[in-house]
Write a protein that holds these residues in place. Sequence first.
Motif: not given
Length: 411
Positions: A92-93, A95-102, A129-134, A174-179
Amino acid sequence: MRSSPIPTVTNRRVFYIPGYDPISPRRYRELYRKEGTSQAEISGYEIALNPKTPGGNYGWNVNGLIDDVRVSSDVDVLIWSDIVRDSMDTSILATYVQLIRTAWVYIGSGTLWRLMKLRKGPVIAALYPVGMLLVQLLLAYAAAAGAFWGMKSLLIPLMGILGHVMAMVVGIAVFVLLMRWFKKKDGRFFAYYLMHDYAYGAATKGANPPELEARMAQFSDSIAAAFETDVDEVLVVGHSSGAHLGVSVLADLIRAGRVPADGPTLSFLSLGQVVPMVSFLPNAHRLRADLAYLSVQDGLTWVDVTAPGDGCAFALCDPVCVTGVAPPDKRWPLVFSAAFSQTLTAARWKELRWRFFRLHFQYLCAFDRPGDYDYFQITAGPITLGDRYADRAPSKSRIETPVNKYPSMAP
């Protein structure tokens, strides 16, 4: 089109190049079987699938009886679903790094603004996907914060500092489980899938990764071998991001002299293409050179079919022209629309209109009121692609204005 093209095909080889898809290629066989059967019932011809001769690439055989002519077509599929799955196998982490790079690649290079001048649909699809992931991140954070403050108010009066620590643990859990839940349910949201898709091309700024180039070279060998067999047409079909792979595969074959002038007819059908998403990137020199080269070739027919109703494709955008590499003697592609709103019934169009991913695959499916585009007649019928569309005028609403910031074809 000609009113009655002369049947010239009884044996055909079809080489299908899928887009960025982690699912087994069997999906395409079953899709062809299901939709081909539906189209045959609608249009009054016959299509039957059979197992392909063992060995070689994955594929299937199609026997068609269309316009009273029996045609046998062997279909080969370029398999790169394993490469796609490997590229998607990230945390998951990551993927968020990919988001920033892309985002940095597309926004920092100015590519995103150029793409928006063509079609907003695929750009919105890229931003989704940027908006949805955020949104997922914010929802998980809000839920975690709510859990933390709720547990803190409950536990601190009873346990003091230990209660504070336990509240933090609950909030983090809760944060980890929801992500993790969001990622598990991505078959509903498509946020991770699309993020990996755009990140794959952005990671190299438009250049093909070595593992993909190797797979394309192997597939090129299979296509070259088909020219040594007794077939009437060699038809390459590229769907979605498979369209730009097809451009490069064919350009390599022709440059290397592996397409004999006296051999089978060579045809290229690009469907639902997203070429500008790659060709507009700074390092897509190879793709831009291949687009320019293929656009002037006399030894093939290249037809590009999209539809404005497909929000994931650059509909009616001539991929050569908009990339800014059209030579003065450009011949290809012939660009026209599958016109979903006209070739599907009103009820069917209403049902599919907001199912964006399903519509992106409509080119490979049955039409209720097929016009001059019928995937199954093209791949299993007795007419070559060139003869079928010899007199077809391009769509008047096609976009040919060059808007790419990086037209260079040399590194």
